[in-house]
Design a protein around this motif. Structure first.
Motif, PDB file in Angstrom:
ATOM      1  N   PRO A   1      -2.240  -7.780   7.687  1.00  8.57           N
ATOM      2  CA  PRO A   1      -2.448  -8.469   8.963  1.00  8.57           C
ATOM      3  C   PRO A   1      -1.486  -7.977  10.033  1.00  8.57           C
ATOM      4  O   PRO A   1      -0.280  -7.849   9.788  1.00  8.57           O
ATOM      5  CB  PRO A   1      -2.177  -9.942   8.608  1.00  8.57           C
ATOM      6  N   GLY A   2      -2.017  -7.649  11.186  1.00  6.59           N
ATOM      7  CA  GLY A   2      -1.194  -7.198  12.302  1.00  6.59           C
ATOM      8  C   GLY A   2      -1.006  -5.705  12.377  1.00  6.59           C
ATOM      9  O   GLY A   2      -0.454  -5.192  13.342  1.00  6.59           O
ATOM     10  N   ILE A   3      -1.444  -4.999  11.336  1.00  3.32           N
ATOM     11  CA  ILE A   3      -1.295  -3.537  11.314  1.00  3.32           C
ATOM     12  C   ILE A   3      -2.694  -2.926  11.255  1.00  3.32           C
ATOM     13  O   ILE A   3      -3.440  -3.139  10.286  1.00  3.32           O
ATOM     14  CB  ILE A   3      -0.440  -3.076  10.119  1.00  3.32           C
ATOM     15  N   ASP A   4      -3.051  -2.186  12.278  1.00  6.17           N
ATOM     16  CA  ASP A   4      -4.406  -1.645  12.392  1.00  6.17           C
ATOM     17  C   ASP A   4      -4.603  -0.365  11.590  1.00  6.17           C
ATOM     18  O   ASP A   4      -5.621  -0.182  10.920  1.00  6.17           O
ATOM     19  CB  ASP A   4      -4.756  -1.389  13.865  1.00  6.17           C
TER      20      ASP A   4
ATOM     21  N   GLU B   1      -4.673  -1.697   0.861  1.00  6.39           N
ATOM     22  CA  GLU B   1      -4.969  -3.092   1.150  1.00  6.39           C
ATOM     23  C   GLU B   1      -4.610  -3.390   2.598  1.00  6.39           C
ATOM     24  O   GLU B   1      -3.509  -3.043   3.045  1.00  6.39           O
ATOM     25  CB  GLU B   1      -4.184  -4.019   0.218  1.00  6.39           C
ATOM     26  N   PRO B   2      -5.528  -4.021   3.353  1.00 13.33           N
ATOM     27  CA  PRO B   2      -5.242  -4.334   4.755  1.00 13.33           C
ATOM     28  C   PRO B   2      -3.999  -5.218   4.892  1.00 13.33           C
ATOM     29  O   PRO B   2      -3.727  -6.064   4.039  1.00 13.33           O
ATOM     30  CB  PRO B   2      -6.497  -5.093   5.207  1.00 13.33           C
TER      31      PRO B   2
ATOM     32  N   LEU C   1       0.103  -0.468  -9.206  1.00 10.97           N
ATOM     33  CA  LEU C   1       1.461  -0.494  -8.675  1.00 10.97           C
ATOM     34  C   LEU C   1       1.424  -0.719  -7.169  1.00 10.97           C
ATOM     35  O   LEU C   1       0.837   0.077  -6.429  1.00 10.97           O
ATOM     36  CB  LEU C   1       2.181   0.830  -8.970  1.00 10.97           C
ATOM     37  N   ASP C   2       2.030  -1.799  -6.721  1.00 10.48           N
ATOM     38  CA  ASP C   2       2.159  -2.066  -5.292  1.00 10.48           C
ATOM     39  C   ASP C   2       3.411  -1.348  -4.801  1.00 10.48           C
ATOM     40  O   ASP C   2       4.532  -1.746  -5.120  1.00 10.48           O
ATOM     41  CB  ASP C   2       2.270  -3.570  -5.042  1.00 10.48           C
ATOM     42  N   THR C   3       3.239  -0.267  -4.057  1.00  8.04           N
ATOM     43  CA  THR C   3       4.386   0.525  -3.614  1.00  8.04           C
ATOM     44  C   THR C   3       5.201  -0.177  -2.538  1.00  8.04           C
ATOM     45  O   THR C   3       6.361   0.171  -2.323  1.00  8.04           O
ATOM     46  CB  THR C   3       3.922   1.882  -3.057  1.00  8.04           C
ATOM     47  N   GLY C   4       4.566  -1.135  -1.835  1.00 11.64           N
ATOM     48  CA  GLY C   4       5.261  -1.782  -0.720  1.00 11.64           C
ATOM     49  C   GLY C   4       5.325  -0.914   0.517  1.00 11.64           C
ATOM     50  O   GLY C   4       5.996  -1.259   1.491  1.00 11.64           O
ATOM     51  N   ASP C   5       4.590   0.216   0.498  1.00 12.20           N
ATOM     52  CA  ASP C   5       4.591   1.128   1.642  1.00 12.20           C
ATOM     53  C   ASP C   5       3.280   1.012   2.406  1.00 12.20           C
ATOM     54  O   ASP C   5       2.207   0.908   1.804  1.00 12.20           O
ATOM     55  CB  ASP C   5       4.786   2.573   1.188  1.00 12.20           C
ATOM     56  N   ILE C   6       3.382   1.059   3.725  1.00 10.68           N
ATOM     57  CA  ILE C   6       2.210   1.085   4.591  1.00 10.68           C
ATOM     58  C   ILE C   6       1.921   2.545   4.901  1.00 10.68           C
ATOM     59  O   ILE C   6       2.765   3.247   5.456  1.00 10.68           O
ATOM     60  CB  ILE C   6       2.439   0.309   5.903  1.00 10.68           C
ATOM     61  N   VAL C   7       0.725   3.007   4.523  1.00 12.16           N
ATOM     62  CA  VAL C   7       0.378   4.416   4.711  1.00 12.16           C
ATOM     63  C   VAL C   7      -1.009   4.533   5.331  1.00 12.16           C
ATOM     64  O   VAL C   7      -1.802   3.592   5.312  1.00 12.16           O
ATOM     65  CB  VAL C   7       0.410   5.206   3.378  1.00 12.16           C
ATOM     66  N   ASP C   8      -1.274   5.718   5.844  1.00 12.11           N
ATOM     67  CA  ASP C   8      -2.585   6.063   6.374  1.00 12.11           C
ATOM     68  C   ASP C   8      -3.035   7.327   5.646  1.00 12.11           C
ATOM     69  O   ASP C   8      -2.213   8.225   5.401  1.00 12.11           O
ATOM     70  CB  ASP C   8      -2.486   6.316   7.884  1.00 12.11           C
ATOM     71  N   VAL C   9      -4.297   7.408   5.255  1.00 14.43           N
ATOM     72  CA  VAL C   9      -4.831   8.581   4.571  1.00 14.43           C
ATOM     73  C   VAL C   9      -6.002   9.118   5.382  1.00 14.43           C
ATOM     74  O   VAL C   9      -6.960   8.389   5.659  1.00 14.43           O
ATOM     75  CB  VAL C   9      -5.300   8.236   3.141  1.00 14.43           C
ATOM     76  N   ASP C  10      -5.914  10.403   5.785  1.00 17.51           N
ATOM     77  CA  ASP C  10      -6.978  10.949   6.626  1.00 17.51           C
ATOM     78  C   ASP C  10      -8.146  11.450   5.772  1.00 17.51           C
ATOM     79  O   ASP C  10      -8.142  11.330   4.540  1.00 17.51           O
ATOM     80  CB  ASP C  10      -6.443  12.047   7.549  1.00 17.51           C
ATOM     81  N   GLY C  11      -9.148  12.001   6.429  1.00 18.63           N
ATOM     82  CA  GLY C  11     -10.371  12.426   5.756  1.00 18.63           C
ATOM     83  C   GLY C  11     -10.164  13.509   4.722  1.00 18.63           C
ATOM     84  O   GLY C  11     -10.995  13.678   3.814  1.00 18.63           O
ATOM     85  N   GLU C  12      -9.088  14.282   4.829  1.00 22.90           N
ATOM     86  CA  GLU C  12      -8.803  15.344   3.866  1.00 22.90           C
ATOM     87  C   GLU C  12      -7.774  14.917   2.832  1.00 22.90           C
ATOM     88  O   GLU C  12      -7.309  15.732   2.041  1.00 22.90           O
ATOM     89  CB  GLU C  12      -8.326  16.598   4.607  1.00 22.90           C
TER      90      GLU C  12
ATOM     91  N   GLY D   1      -4.148   2.201   8.633  1.00 26.52           N
ATOM     92  CA  GLY D   1      -3.733   2.290   7.240  1.00 26.52           C
ATOM     93  C   GLY D   1      -3.641   0.942   6.562  1.00 26.52           C
ATOM     94  O   GLY D   1      -4.226  -0.059   6.993  1.00 26.52           O
ATOM     95  N   GLY D   2      -2.887   0.896   5.480  1.00 29.87           N
ATOM     96  CA  GLY D   2      -2.733  -0.325   4.708  1.00 29.87           C
ATOM     97  C   GLY D   2      -1.668  -0.155   3.650  1.00 29.87           C
ATOM     98  O   GLY D   2      -1.008   0.886   3.554  1.00 29.87           O
ATOM     99  N   ARG D   3      -1.513  -1.178   2.841  1.00 30.32           N
ATOM    100  CA  ARG D   3      -0.492  -1.177   1.792  1.00 30.32           C
ATOM    101  C   ARG D   3      -1.004  -0.349   0.612  1.00 30.32           C
ATOM    102  O   ARG D   3      -2.101  -0.590   0.105  1.00 30.32           O
ATOM    103  CB  ARG D   3      -0.217  -2.615   1.383  1.00 30.32           C
ATOM    104  N   LEU D   4      -0.200   0.610   0.168  1.00 29.30           N
ATOM    105  CA  LEU D   4      -0.632   1.564  -0.852  1.00 29.30           C
ATOM    106  C   LEU D   4      -0.442   1.011  -2.261  1.00 29.30           C
ATOM    107  O   LEU D   4       0.670   0.625  -2.638  1.00 29.30           O
ATOM    108  CB  LEU D   4       0.146   2.872  -0.705  1.00 29.30           C
ATOM    109  N   LEU D   5      -1.522   1.007  -3.027  1.00 32.49           N
ATOM    110  CA  LEU D   5      -1.489   0.638  -4.441  1.00 32.49           C
ATOM    111  C   LEU D   5      -1.937   1.838  -5.266  1.00 32.49           C
ATOM    112  O   LEU D   5      -2.831   2.589  -4.860  1.00 32.49           O
ATOM    113  CB  LEU D   5      -2.393  -0.560  -4.727  1.00 32.49           C
TER     114      LEU D   5
END
Length: 517
Positions: A357-360, A354-355, A393-404, A362-366
């Motif tokens: 605001p202010g963080i370009d 989930e996007p 489950l809202d983990t509360g973590d901001i993560v980025d997931v790459d193409g792999e 990744g997003g919030r991991l569910l």
């Protein structure tokens, strides 16, 4: 591409899964601790029935029974003893302090606490136990074992030969354990994991990484922490590996001496402890290890470099999890290890970002999956389990997931500060301090600031720390200057929890008290 996960592999209660493992792998040695009296599958099952019947005589079906024990064969037997008779283990964190433990007991609706006199004496927890006696009955396992007579042993022999006839039948969705979150960012929360959650997470891990039955898994992590319980106990037992339990991750020299003696193949630990082990280990202490799994906190480059330069390995596989996910969500693979990431999300799980605001990036991991908890419990109504809203489950973590599919943790949602209108990751700021002073421990928190909204404070055990080297590093590496803390608080020791994770609650209180002084 992630491997599929067959739902039939986790559609059974946890005690039945243990019986299935014996049928699959044979009656081999499966459990051992520092006392060096190994148990086979049958030995474990018999012991669970004998002890479980004693506990069942003083409790009710489906009652939540607290366990106050270190990692050992005893805690594993006790865990399965409760499940043999449909009781629910509540794993208590004996490092959490009186207030948190009393809150946990109230939240879970616990009436009885199982513990051992030897452990309480050695850990110097007598005063704590005296306080816990005011809210629950202490049942000494030493006394229960002393009461075991010939008829009990004969019962154990019979039940061990036909365990599916003697165990109390339960549903896979029935509670498997009550755990409490680490409390590194706030008050610990009661988490109910179903038996399906625990079995599924073990199957997810073993599907993702092939584990050989001849391997030995060394677990120094406490079973009140989900990493220690699922990774260090349930995973090896259900996968045919011997699980070696050690009572404290703090005994660095003893642990590194034991690893080659027990022919350990896999070691579970946090970065904090791995760093300590590498500093005291002899050249051959890690020689039997296939790999190390590091979780619960970020694995620092300094730790990897220490293992590589001093020992030439073994490879450290960083993973990521949450108590609410039983706990493993993602982990690197021995053949596909990407340092800096926590690997790929396990089979059988769905995720979305989930996007924020202010963080370009990744997003919030569910998350969704068979390992995601039944829900939370509160002291208002201990028997009521509050399910996850919307099923994600809202983990509360901001993560980025790459193409792999490799996951990079950017930080906790709570671990971002808004400075002069910009969102700044406190985890990334800690990375500046780690880069400048890799041999020390650091933590960064934020406090209100009248001019810029929030201000960063570095708490460090480096007595020589100054702002200038961090500013220079940031300038050289293209990091915005606003990410450099403007205040440094030097302490003798940066507070950590019993699991080795940084205790941000205690650190925040220290900083706020210092500011108010």
């Amino acid at each position: 591409m992630r491997q599929p996960l067959d739902p039939q592999t986790y559609d059974e209660p946890i005690f039945d899964a243990l019986i299935t493992a014996r049928e699959r792998f044979g009656d081999k040695e499966i459990l051992e601790d520092q006392d060096r009296h190994p148990l086979t599958y049958t030995g474990l099952i018999r012991a669970a029935f004998v002890l479980g019947r004693k506990i069942a005589g003083m409790t009710e079906a489906e009652e939540r029974v607290a366990v106050l024990l270190p990692s050992s064969s005893g805690v594993v037997v006790t865990f399965f003893a409760l499940h043999a008779f449909a009781r629910v283990p509540v794993m208590l964190n004996f490092t959490a302090g009186e207030a948190n433990l009393k809150a946990a007991i109230k939240t879970a609706g616990v009436k009885k606490i199982l513990s051992a006199k030897r452990f309480i004496q050695q850990a110097k927890l007598d005063e704590l136990v005296d306080q816990l006696k005011t809210v629950a009955e202490i049942v000494w396992l030493d006394d229960l074992r002393a009461s075991i007579k010939l008829p009990d042993k004969l019962y154990g022999l019979t039940a061990g030969a036909a365990p599916r006839r003697f165990r109390k039948k339960t549903d896979p969705d029935a509670p498997g354990v009550v755990l409490f979150t680490s409390g590194s960012f706030g008050a610990p929360k009661g988490v109910v994991l179903s038996q399906r959650n625990l079995v599924a997470n073990a199957r997810q891990i073993s599907t993702h990484i092939h584990l050989k039955p001849e391997w030995v898994m060394f677990n120094p992590l406490p079973t009140f922490h989900c990493f220690g319980l699922t990774g260090g106990v349930i995973l090896p037992l259900l996968s045919g590996l011997k699980a070696f339990q050690y009572p404290s991750p703090l005994h660095a020299k003893t642990i590194t001496d034991l690893l080659p003696q027990v022919k350990a193949s896999v070691l579970f630990a946090t970065d904090t402890f791995l760093n300590q082990y590498a500093r005291v280990a002899e050249p051959t202490d890690f020689s039997t290890l296939e790999f190390i799994v590091g979780g619960a906190e970020k694995v620092r480059e300094e730790t990897r470099a220490l293992f590589n330069s001093k020992f030439g390995g073994p490879v450290i596989l960083e993973g990521y999890g949450a108590t609410e996910a039983a706990p493993v969500v993602a982990v690197n693979h021995p053949d596909r290890n990407r340092p800096g990431t926590v690997g790929q999300i396990l089979p059988g799980m769905d995720y979305r970002l989930e996007p924020v605001p202010g963080i370009d990036a990744g997003g919030r991991l569910l998350l969704q999956g068979p390992n995601v908890m039944s829900g939370y419990i509160t002291a208002d109504d201990p028997r009521a389990v509050e399910p996850i809203e919307g099923g994600w489950l809202d983990t509360g973590d901001i993560v980025d997931v790459d193409g792999e599919g490799y996951v990079t943790i950017r930080g906790r949602a709570k671990r971002f500060a808004k400075i002069a209108g910009e969102m700044v990751s406190l985890t990334a700021v800690e990375g500046i301090a780690v880069a400048v002073w890799p041999d020390q421990r650091h933590a960064v928190v934020s406090v209100p600031d009248s001019r810029k909204g929030e201000r960063l404070v570095l708490v460090t055990d480096n007595a020589a720390a100054e702002i200038a080297p961090m500013t220079e590093w940031a300038r050289t590496n293209g990091v915005p200057e606003l990410a450099v803390p403007r205040k440094i608080m030097k302490v003798g020791e940066v507070p950590v929890l019993g699991t080795g994770k940084t205790d941000y609650v205690a650190i925040q209180k220290m900083v706020e008290a210092d500011k108010a002084a």
